[in-house]
Design an enzyme around this catalytic site. Structure first.
Site, PDB file in Angstrom:
ATOM      1  N   ASP A  18       0.862  -1.176   0.000  1.00 29.73           N
ATOM      2  CA  ASP A  18       0.000   0.000   0.000  1.00 29.73           C
ATOM      3  C   ASP A  18       0.898   1.225   0.000  1.00 29.73           C
ATOM      4  OD1 ASP A  18      -2.241   1.562   0.106  1.00 29.73           O
ATOM      5  OD2 ASP A  18      -2.645   1.235   2.232  1.00 29.73           O
ATOM      6  N   GLU A  97      -6.594   5.060  -8.756  1.00 28.97           N
ATOM      7  CA  GLU A  97      -7.876   5.585  -8.288  1.00 28.97           C
ATOM      8  C   GLU A  97      -8.433   6.679  -9.195  1.00 28.97           C
ATOM      9  OE1 GLU A  97      -9.883   6.575  -3.988  1.00 28.97           O
ATOM     10  OE2 GLU A  97      -7.960   5.570  -4.209  1.00 28.97           O
ATOM     11  N   LYS A 133      -9.651   1.910  -9.293  1.00 30.52           N
ATOM     12  CA  LYS A 133     -10.058   2.030  -7.899  1.00 30.52           C
ATOM     13  C   LYS A 133     -11.156   3.087  -7.774  1.00 30.52           C
ATOM     14  CE  LYS A 133      -7.572   1.947  -3.467  1.00 30.52           C
ATOM     15  NZ  LYS A 133      -6.264   2.269  -2.849  1.00 30.52           N
ATOM     16  N   THR A 157     -13.073   0.684  -3.152  1.00 30.84           N
ATOM     17  CA  THR A 157     -12.394   1.084  -1.929  1.00 30.84           C
ATOM     18  C   THR A 157     -13.336   1.841  -1.002  1.00 30.84           C
ATOM     19  OG1 THR A 157     -10.387   2.139  -1.111  1.00 30.84           O
ATOM     20  CG2 THR A 157     -11.547   3.255  -2.907  1.00 30.84           C
ATOM     21  N   PHE A 179     -11.905  -1.646   4.849  1.00 30.39           N
ATOM     22  CA  PHE A 179     -10.918  -0.980   5.695  1.00 30.39           C
ATOM     23  C   PHE A 179     -10.991  -1.512   7.123  1.00 30.39           C
ATOM     24  CE2 PHE A 179      -9.656   3.188   3.442  1.00 30.39           C
ATOM     25  CZ  PHE A 179      -9.571   2.540   2.224  1.00 30.39           C
TER      26      PHE A 179
END
Length: 327
Positions: A18, A97, A133, A157, A179
């Site tokens: 990440d 993203e 994303k 996400t 998450f």
């Protein structure tokens, strides 16, 4: 010699970096990597990436963009260029993203996803190495439904609960990123609790529930736990399809020698007793809105990514203004 915790974990879970830090990725050599606007902004501040920024400016100029549109195009180009650099260091996929400001606009999300993919294709990157994303709003999930139907793989996400996970399953998305750490942070603040035992960690329990629901009902969407605060959280999800972990925690895992049992597997569904549900827009929005944690974290995450992109916009605007003065 006992294997490290990281080496044991990698036997049954795909570990993803990440990070947008090319040096960290080169050192850690994960299979996949994920980025977000905050990580791209951090990467843009590194001296090693100034050539990528200048190359992005040059390309946006050649394409005829001006003023704010020039900066926004430069951000997209820089984001993809960093993705290309990452792909040269790994064997798998990179997640890139879509602008979080488009999170509630299905058509704009689809269009931006295709723009990013076109840039990757211009640099010779195969489509199957890219995950687009997208924030797990209803509109984002519906954009992913359209993209997936066209063979464009998506990573949904900012996912904080089962309602979002069910909608993603119904849309046939490739991968979700529930998450962990942000859920824990929210509950610690909301309940005034300084610490949860790992077996009671609300972020870990949320991902376990989603994983078990997917495996019980044969959902093909991959589950990638994200947003970790400690290696204990990471190891509590050993066996999850994928886990995306920041470099500092990967380094801790690589330096830790302890037994790592597999805690999740497709067969470990004894506690998964939730019926399969195809969720519609009204029920999705009702569930998310009535879950204070999920609704606050989803909007807060979107706002945070928008702010990070705005910071990057200002950073690049300052850089190009400085270059013009020096010219």
């Amino acid at each position: 010699m006992k294997q490290t915790a990281l080496a044991q974990l990698q036997q049954f879970t795909t570990i993803v970096a990440d990070s947008g830090d090319l040096n960290a990725i080169a050192t850690l050599r994960p299979l996949d990597a994920t980025t977000n606007p905050s990580l791209i902004t951090a990467a843009a501040m590194q001296a090693d990436n100034q050539t990528l920024i200048q190359d992005a400016f040059a390309q946006a100029r050649r394409e005829g963009y001006q003023e704010d549109a020039f900066i926004e195009r430069s951000i997209d180009i820089l984001t993809v260029k960093l993705g290309v650099e990452i792909l040269q260091l790994i064997d798998g996929r990179v997640s890139t993203e879509v602008d979080a400001a488009l999170s509630y606009d299905t058509n704009a999300t689809i269009a931006k996803a295709k723009e990013l993919l076109a840039l990757y294709q211009d640099y010779g990157i195969a489509q199957d190495r890219i995950l687009i994303k997208i924030a797990s709003t209803w509109e984002g999930i519906q954009a992913a439904r359209v993209l997936e139907a066209e063979g464009i793989h998506c990573n949904l996400t900012l996912l904080f609960g089962l309602a979002q996970a069910r909608a993603c399953a119904d849309a046939g998305v490739t991968l979700i990123s529930p998450f962990v750490g942000r859920i824990l942070d929210w509950y610690k603040k909301a309940e005034g609790v300084a610490h949860y035992p790992i077996e009671q960690d609300p972020g870990v329990l949320s991902v376990k529930q989603i994983y078990q629901y997917y495996k019980q009902h044969g959902v093909k969407t991959e589950v990638m736990g994200a947003s970790f605060r400690s290696i204990e959280q990471v190891l509590a999800l050993a066996g999850c399809d994928l886990l995306t972990v920041a470099p500092n925690l990967l380094e801790q895992l690589a330096a830790t020698e302890r037994d790592v049992p597999r805690l999740l597997s497709p067969q470990s569904n004894a506690t998964a007793d939730l019926d399969a549900v195809v969720i519609d827009e009204l029920s999705f929005k009702n569930e998310v809105q009535h879950d204070l944690m999920a609704s606050q974290l989803l909007q807060g995450g979107i706002d945070g990514f928008i702010k990070a992109r705005q910071q990057l916009h200002q950073l690049l605007a300052n850089a190009t203004a400085h270059a013009e003065i020096m010219a």
